[in-house]
Design a protein around this motif. Structure first.
Motif: not given
Length: 148
Positions: A9-10, A86-88, A108-113, A125-132
């Motif tokens: 990530g960034e 991130g958002e920026k 894979l854990i995705l963190i996305r707003p 949909s490819k990640a195991n878990v998506t969180v914010e």
């Protein structure tokens, strides 16, 4: 059992240090790795190793080959990948790293707003878990080590 986590990530915000500090305070047996966080070094590594390049395109290509090698090696050695959107900032590298993790079969854990739900729906949909949030990702990591 120690788990090696690749943090994709960034590199402009403090999210990695935040996650590492919280994991340490919870005494989670985690080892973290990731991309070069020094942006100038990442951009200039090609010229540092291969010498002055004729223009910006060649400089970027020289650096990219070395950075891609680093990412591939460290990601392959990891047990889990966390990718933060991130958002920026533009998120090309994060998308590439998350896709590579999925292709390698890495958990894979995705963190996305929430606002990025639609543009990242296929990747989610490819990640195991998506969180914010980083805190939610940390709770997922913590849960891995719970016994009851």
């Amino acid at each position: 059992m120690e788990i090696t986590v690749y943090l994709a990530g960034e590199i402009h915000s403090n999210w990695r240090n935040e996650l590492k500090e919280k994991a340490k305070s919870l005494q989670l047996p985690l080892h973290f790795t990731g991309p070069m966080e020094n942006h100038d070094r990442s951009d200039m590594i090609g010229e540092e190793i291969l010498g002055k390049q004729p223009d910006a395109i060649f400089r970027d290509e020289a650096a990219s080959s070395i950075n891609n090698l680093r990412t591939q090696l460290l990601m392959q050695k990891s047990d889990l990948v966390i990718a933060l959107f991130g958002e920026k900032y533009k998120q090309w590298n994060t998308a590439m790293d998350a896709s590579a993790a999925a292709a390698l079969g890495k958990p894979l854990i995705l963190i996305r707003p929430k606002e990025l739900h639609h543009p990242l729906k296929e990747l989610s949909s490819k990640a195991n878990v998506t969180v914010e949030t980083v805190n939610q990702a940390l709770k997922v990591l913590s849960y891995i080590f719970e016994t009851e």
